[in-house]
Design an enzyme around this catalytic site. Structure first.
Site, mmCIF file in Angstrom:
data_model
loop_
_atom_site.group_PDB
_atom_site.id
_atom_site.type_symbol
_atom_site.label_atom_id
_atom_site.label_comp_id
_atom_site.label_asym_id
_atom_site.label_seq_id
_atom_site.Cartn_x
_atom_site.Cartn_y
_atom_site.Cartn_z
ATOM 1 N N ALA A 150 35.895 63.938 31.999
ATOM 2 C CA ALA A 150 36.805 65.069 32.250
ATOM 3 C C ALA A 150 37.259 65.723 30.945
ATOM 4 O O ALA A 150 36.500 65.793 29.992
ATOM 5 C CB ALA A 150 37.980 64.621 33.112
ATOM 6 N N SER A 151 38.508 66.152 30.890
ATOM 7 C CA SER A 151 38.960 66.961 29.750
ATOM 8 C C SER A 151 38.911 66.218 28.423
ATOM 9 O O SER A 151 38.953 66.844 27.369
ATOM 10 C CB SER A 151 40.390 67.441 29.988
ATOM 11 O OG SER A 151 40.402 68.231 31.153
#
Lengths: 368, 604
Positions: free
Chosen positions: B318-319
Site C-alpha cells: 500500500a502507501s
C-alpha cells in the site's frame, strides 16, 4: 571380433562343473544364513535375495555365451559407461543414512559402485595386456593410465561416500599392477614418496580428523560406534564355539547391535549358529574357489584373459578377506560385503557376473 | 577391429602365480587361526557374555545448547523430564505389571501393542513422558515389584516465555523418517527430538551437541554391573540472538490480540531487535508432545498462528510503497523537487476512474507534500510516466520481490509484477490501468513486513540495503566465541544521496507536519519519520462496516531519531483498518520504548 573358435562340445567339456557345484553350495549357505536373519528380524531378506540370485544366474549364463574377447574390445566403453553411472548416482541418487549410493530405476534400485569394481578390472586388464612387462615391469609413464583408470571411479565412489568400495577398487587395481610388475626403481620411488607423505599428512590433519583415523584403525577408541559393533560381533562369533548354537538358535542377532547384520555382518550371524565347523566350511569353500581362480589365471589363453582372471580373483579375495577380517576384529570396520552371503542385490548380481567371466576364461583356455 | 599382438601365451604371468598362491595361503591362514582363537580358545568366555546379551550400550544425550537474548537473558533452556521406560526382555509378568502400574499412575499407562514388537527386546520403550513428581516417587518406592520398569531422566526443551518469540525460536519434534535417511547413520536415532522450525531447526547442528554413552555389562536382571567404556557427551552450543527481550515484550503488548506482525530493526547493522507475529503458539506444547486436537486447532485456525507473518505473510505494501515510486520518479527525472502537480480527488484514465483516499483532493502539491499527505492521484501520474517495468526495477533495488535473506526459515519473496511476469502467468499483455495501483503499492504487488522494513532501513541509513539477521553470536559452554554475525550489505539503493534526503525529509513530514498522515506516531521530544499504509483487501471501500475478513490491512513503517536513525519499526495489522489509527500508535509505543530505554522506570 572373430567367431568363437571353440566348438560347443569342447566348451561344455572344459566347463568347470565341480566349481559350479561349489558355487551352488556357497549361494545355498548364503540363503540359509539370510533365512536366519529374516526370522529374527521379521523381514524376508532371503526371498528377495533369491530373486536376485535367479537374475544373477541368467546373467551368468548369458556371459558364458560370448567369448571374453568382446570384453576386451568394448573394455573402455564399459568403463566409460560405469563412470557415467557413478556421476548419475551423485546427481540423482537416492540417499540413505547420509550416503548416496543407489540409483532408483523404478522397479528396483542398484548400486553403480558395484559395477565400477568390475569395469575397472576390465579396463586395467585391457591396458596391462598391451604392455610388454616381461623384462623390467611397468615404467612410471606406463603407470599413468592405470592410475587414472583407478582414481576416477575411486574418487566418485568415495564422495558418495562409500569408503569400503573405494578401498576395494584401490586394492584390486593395486594387486593387478603389482601382478604385472613394476620397474624396480619406480616401485622404490613410489614407496618412498608414499612413506614420506604420511608424516606430512599427519601434521596437516586436524585433531578430530586424526581421531577418526585412529578410531578407524582401532575400533576400541570408538566404544559407542564401531567398537561396540566389533565387540558384539566378536561375542557372536566366539559364543558359537565349536559346534555352534544351531540353526535359528543364535541370540546375538536379536540385539540391535549391528546396523547391518544382514549385509556386512552376516558372517557373525552364521558363525554364531554354525560354530567353528560352519565357519571353517565356509572359509574352505572360498579358499577352493580362489585356488581354482588362480588356476584359471595360469591356464588362460591370452594375456588379457590372464589379467582379467587375476583381477576377478582379487575381487573375490579382497571382499572375503576384508569382510571376515572386519567381523572377527582383525581389520577396521568398513562396509565391504561378503560374496554370496551378504544381502544385497547389486553385489550378488555383480558377483555372479564376475564368476561368469572367470568361468568364461576357464572354458576358453588352451588345451595341452 | 584391433588385432591383438599379445595373443601369445602369458608364460611370464604363469610363473608369477606361485607367489600369489603363497600369499593366499598366508592370508587365509590368519583368518582360520583367528576364528579358531575366538571360537575355541575364547569360546567359553564369549558364551558367558552372550547369555542375556550382557554387554549393552547406554546412550548419554548431550545437553542441548541454550538460546539467549542480546543481553544474555535465557529464552530457551532445558529442564529434566522423568520418563517411565520399560525393557521388554526383563518383564516377567505383563498382566501383573499393567495392573500394578495403573494403581501407581492415575489414568494408567498405555502399553498395549508395545509387547507385540519382539524384534528389539532390549531397546527401552517409552511408556510415559514427563511424569509428575508424585508419580516418580511412587514408582521409585515400588521399584522392586516392577521388574523391567525404570525411570529415565531426559532433558526437555523449555521455553520460559511461552508464546513470546515462538516464531523466531521455533519448536522441537520427533525426527522424521526422511531426515533420518539423510543424516549419517548414528548421528540420529528413531525418536530423537530435533528442531523443526526457526532457530531450533536452522541451528540444529550447533545446538545439538555430540552424543556420549557407556558400554556396560549388566547382570541377568538387567542391572548395570560395571561400566566398560565411557564417552562423555559434548554439550551443544549456546546461541545469542539480536533480540532485545524488553522491546519484544513492549511490541507484543502493543500489538495485543490483533493478528499481524511487528518488527524492530537496527538500520545501521540489520540486527532484528524484536519480531512479533500474532497470534502465536506455545512451543512448550511441542516439546511435551502434542495431542491431535491441539495440533488440528493450530493448523485450521483462520488466523494462522503457525505462520510467521513478519516474513511469511505477503500483503500489498500500500502507501508505504510510495517512497519507491517517488525515488524512481526523482532518479528518472520525471519530477524535480518543487515541481507541483495537480492532485485532485480522482484521476481518469480512459474510461476508468481512480480515486484518491481524500475526497476533496490535495490541490497543487510537490513531491514532499505528496508523501506527507500520501496523495494517491499524485503517484498515479508518476506511475503512468514511469511504466510498470521501471517501477519494478526500483522496487527490486529496494529489496521487494526477493527474500531478504534473514537467518530464519520459510521466508517468502513477495511479488513485484512486470510486463514479462504478466505475460508468463496470465498470458495477457500489461494494461496501463494496472500500473496505477502498483504505483501506490496495490494491484499485484505483494511484500512481507520485513521487506517493507528493510527498504525503509535503507532509506534511514543512507542507501545501504542490508541483510537482516537475528543470530548475534554462537558460543560453546565455556563461553568461547564460535560465530559472530557481521553486517552484510546486500546492495546499494540506486538513488542519489540528495534524492534519498528528500524522501527521508518527507517521511519526517508525514509524522510531524500539519496534514501528515502519520501524526499518530509522533513522539514529543523525538524526531520520528515514517509512513502509514492502508492495504485494500477488496476493491470497494464504500459501504460502511465490512465483515472482518474484508477489512483493510493497516501498515506503519518508520524510523527514529530522524537525524541518525537507530531503530526502524514496521507494524502490520491484518484487517486493522486505517494505518494511522491502528498501526501507527503501535509503532509509536515500540519506538518510544526503545528511545527511552535505560531511564524508562522514571518516565512511565
Amino acid at each position: 571380433m572373430a567367431r568363437d573358435r571353440y566348438p560347443l562340445r569342447r566348451l561344455l567339456f572344459q566347463f568347470d562343473w565341480s566349481i559350479l557345484f561349489l558355487l551352488i553350495l556357497l549361494a545355498g549357505t548364503g540363503l540359509v544364513a539370510l533365512y536366519s536373519v529374516s526370522v529374527s528380524s521379521g523381514t524376508p531378506f532371503y526371498q528377495k535375495q533369491f530373486y536376485f540370485l535367479l537374475m544373477g544366474v541368467v546373467l551368468f549364463t548369458f556371459i558364458l555365451l560370448f567369448h571374453y574377447h568382446y570384453l576386451e574390445s568394448y573394455g573402455y566403453y564399459i568403463y566409460a559407461f560405469s563412470l557415467l553411472l557413478l556421476v548419475a548416482v551423485l546427481l540423482f541418487g537416492k540417499a540413505s543414512y547420509g550416503a548416496k549410493r543407489w540409483l532408483d530405476l523404478g522397479f528396483f534400485s542398484f548400486q553403480p559402485s558395484e559395477v565400477a569394481k568390475i569395469s575397472v578390472i576390465i579396463a586395467l586388464a585391457k591396458y596391462l595386456s598391451g604392455r610388454d612387462v616381461s623384462r623390467t615391469g611397468l615404467t612410471l609413464k606406463e603407470l599413468i593410465v592405470p592410475a587414472i583408470v583407478t582414481f576416477l571411479p575411486l574418487i566418485l565412489v568415495a564422495v558418495e561416500p562409500d569408503l569400503g568400495t573405494a578401498l576395494i577398487i584401490l586394492f584390486i587395481s593395486g594387486s593387478m599392477i603389482l601382478f604385472a610388475g613394476i620397474e624396480r626403481k619406480t616401485l622404490m620411488g613410489i614407496t618412498a614418496s608414499i612413506l614420506s607423505f604420511i608424516p606430512f599428512m599427519w601434521l596437516v590433519l586436524k585433531d578430530y580428523q586424526k581421531e577418526r583415523i585412529l578410531a578407524f584403525l582401532d575400533p576400541e577408541l570408538d566404544p559407542l560406534g564401531s567398537g561396540y559393533q566389533i565387540i558384539q560381533s566378536k561375542i557372536a562369533v566366539g559364543s558359537g564355539g565349536i559346534l555352534g548354537k544351531g540353526f535359528l538358535r543364535g541370540t546375538q542377532g536379536k540385539l540391535k547391535f549391528l546396523p547391518a547384520q544382514h549385509t556386512d555382518f552376516i558372517f557373525s550371524i552364521f558363525a554364531e549358529e554354525w560354530g567353528l565347523l560352519g565357519s571353517f566350511f565356509l572359509l574352505s569353500l572360498y579358499l577352493l574357489l580362489l585356488l581354482w581362480g588362480i588356476n584359471v589365471v595360469r591356464n588362460a589363453g591370452c594375456r588379457f584373459g590372464a589379467y582379467l582372471a587375476f583381477g576377478l580373483v582379487s575381487f573375490f579375495f579382497f571382499h572375503v578377506f576384508i569382510n571376515i577380517g572386519m567381523v572377527i576384529g582383525l581389520l577396521p570396520v568398513v562396509g565391504v560385503p561378503l560374496p554370496f552371503m551378504s544381502y544385497g542385490g547389486s553385489f550378488l548380481v555383480v558377483s555372479l557376473v564376475a564368476m561368469g567371466m572367470l568361468f568364461n576364461v576357464s572354458m576358453r583356455r588352451f588345451m595341452f | 577391429m584391433k588385432v591383438h599382438s599379445k595373443r601369445e601365451e602369458p608364460l611370464d604371468l604363469r610363473s608369477k602365480t606361485r607367489r600369489v598362491l603363497v600369499l593366499l595361503f598366508l592370508f587365509f591362514g590368519v583368518l582360520f587361526l583367528r576364528i579358531w582363537y575366538l571360537q575355541v580358545v575364547k569360546g567359553e568366555e564369549y558364551k558367558r557374555l552372550s547369555e542375556n546379551n550382557r554387554i549393552r550400550l547406554v546412550i548419554a544425550a548431550p545437553p542441548r545448547g541454550r538460546i539467549f537474548d542480546r543481553e544474555g537473558r535465557l529464552l530457551v533452556g532445558n529442564r529434566p523430564s522423568f520418563n517411565l521406560t520399560l525393557i521388554p526382555e526383563d518383564v516377567r509378568d505383563w498382566k501383573g505389571l499393567k495392573e500394578r502400574l495403573s494403581l501407581l499412575i492415575p489414568g494408567g499407562v498405555e502399553f498395549d501393542g508395545l509387547k507385540r514388537d519382539r524384534r528389539l527386546p532390549f531397546e527401552p520403550l517409552l511408556l510415559k513422558r514427563d511424569m509428575e513428581w508424585e508419580e516418580v516417587a511412587r514408582i521409585e518406592v515400588n521399584r522392586f515389584d516392577l521388574p523391567g520398569v525404570s525411570i529415565d531422566v531426559e532433558s526437555m526443551r523449555y521455553y520460559p516465555y511461552g508464546k513470546s518469540l515462538a516464531h523466531v525460536l521455533g519448536y522441537m519434534g520427533e525426527i522424521d523418517r526422511e531426515r533420518l535417511q539423510r543424516t549419517r547413520f548414528g548421528d540420529y536415532r528413531v525418536g530423537d527430538m530435533v528442531g523443526k522450525r526457526g532457530i531450533e531447526r536452522l541451528w540444529e547442528e550447533s545446538l545439538r551437541g555430540i552424543r556420549g554413552g557407556y558400554q556396560v555389562e549388566v547382570d541377568a536382571l538387567g542391572r548395570t554391573k560395571r561400566v566398560l567404556k565411557e564417552v562423555a557427551p559434548i554439550p551443544g552450543k549456546d546461541i545469542y540472538l539480536t533480540i532485545d527481550l524488553d522491546l519484544q515484550e513492549v511490541a507484543e503488548k502493543a500489538l495485543g490480540d490483533r493478528a499481524g506482525a511487528v518488527i524492530a530493526m537496527d538500520p545501521r547493522n540489520g540486527e532484528i531487535l524484536a519480531m512479533v507475529s500474532s497470534p502465536s503458539y506455545d512451543p512448550n506444547l511441542f516439546a511435551k508432545g502434542m495431542d491431535r486436537d491441539t495440533w488440528k486447532a493450530l493448523v485450521t485456525d483462520p488466523r494462522r498462528p503457525l505462520e510467521n507473518k513478519a516474513i511469511q505473510g505477503q500483503y500489498p505494501p500500500a502507501s508505504t510503497f510510495k517512497v519507491v515510486t517517488a525515488a524512481a520518479a526523482l532518479e528518472e527525472g520525471i519530477i524535480r523537487p518543487g515541481d507541483r502537480l495537480f492532485s485532485g480527488p480522482y484521476f481518469i484514465l480512459g474510461n476508468r476512474v481512480f480515486r484518491d483516499w481524500k475526497e476533496q483532493g490535495h490541490g497543487f502539491i510537490d513531491i514532499h507534500r505528496a508523501i506527507v499527505e500520501s496523495a494517491d492521484t499524485f503517484f498515479y501520474q508518476l506511475g503512468l510516466e514511469l511504466g510498470v517495468d521501471r517501477i519494478a526495477r526500483y522496487a527490486r533495488a529496494f529489496g521487494f520481490g526477493v527474500k531478504t535473506g534473514i537467518d530464519l526459515d520459510g521466508e517468502k519473496p513477495g511479488l513485484v509484477p512486470t510486463k514479462e511476469w504478466k505475460g508468463l502467468v496470465f498470458n495477457e499483455p500489461w494494461y496501463k490501468g494496472e500500473t496505477l495501483p502498483v504505483a501506490v503499492g496495490q494491484g499485484y504487488l505483494l511484500a512481507t513486513p520485513l521487506q517493507v522494513l528493510n527498504a525503509y532501513a535503507a532509506i534511514a541509513n543512507g542507501g545501504r540495503l542490508l541483510q537482516p539477521h537475528v543470530v548475534k553470536e554462537v558460543r560453546d559452554r565455556e563461553g568461547h566465541m564460535i560465530y559472530r554475525a557481521r553486517v552484510k550489505e546486500k546492495d546499494r539503493v540506486p538513488v542519489s544521496r540528495k534524492n534519498l534526503e528528500i524522501i527521508k525529509r518527507a517521511l519526517w513530514g508525514a509524522v510531524n507536519e500539519k496534514g501528515g498522515t502519520g501524526r499518530t506516531a509522533m513522539i514529543k521530544g523525538f524526531d520520528v519519520a515514517g509512513k502509514t499504509g492502508t492495504a485494500q483487501v477488496v476493491g470497494l471501500r464504500e459501504g460502511g462496516d465490512l465483515p472482518y475478513r474484508f477489512r483493510d490491512h493497516s501498515w506503519f513503517v518508520g524510523f527514529a531519531p530522524y537525524g541518525s536513525p537507530e531503530i526502524a519499526v514496521v507494524v502490520l495489522v491484518e484487517h486493522g483498518g486505517f494505518g494511522a489509527t491502528t498501526a501507527a500508535p503501535i509503532a509509536k509505543k515500540v519506538i518510544e520504548a526503545y528511545l527511552t530505554k535505560g531511564h524508562r522506570d522514571g518516565s512511565r
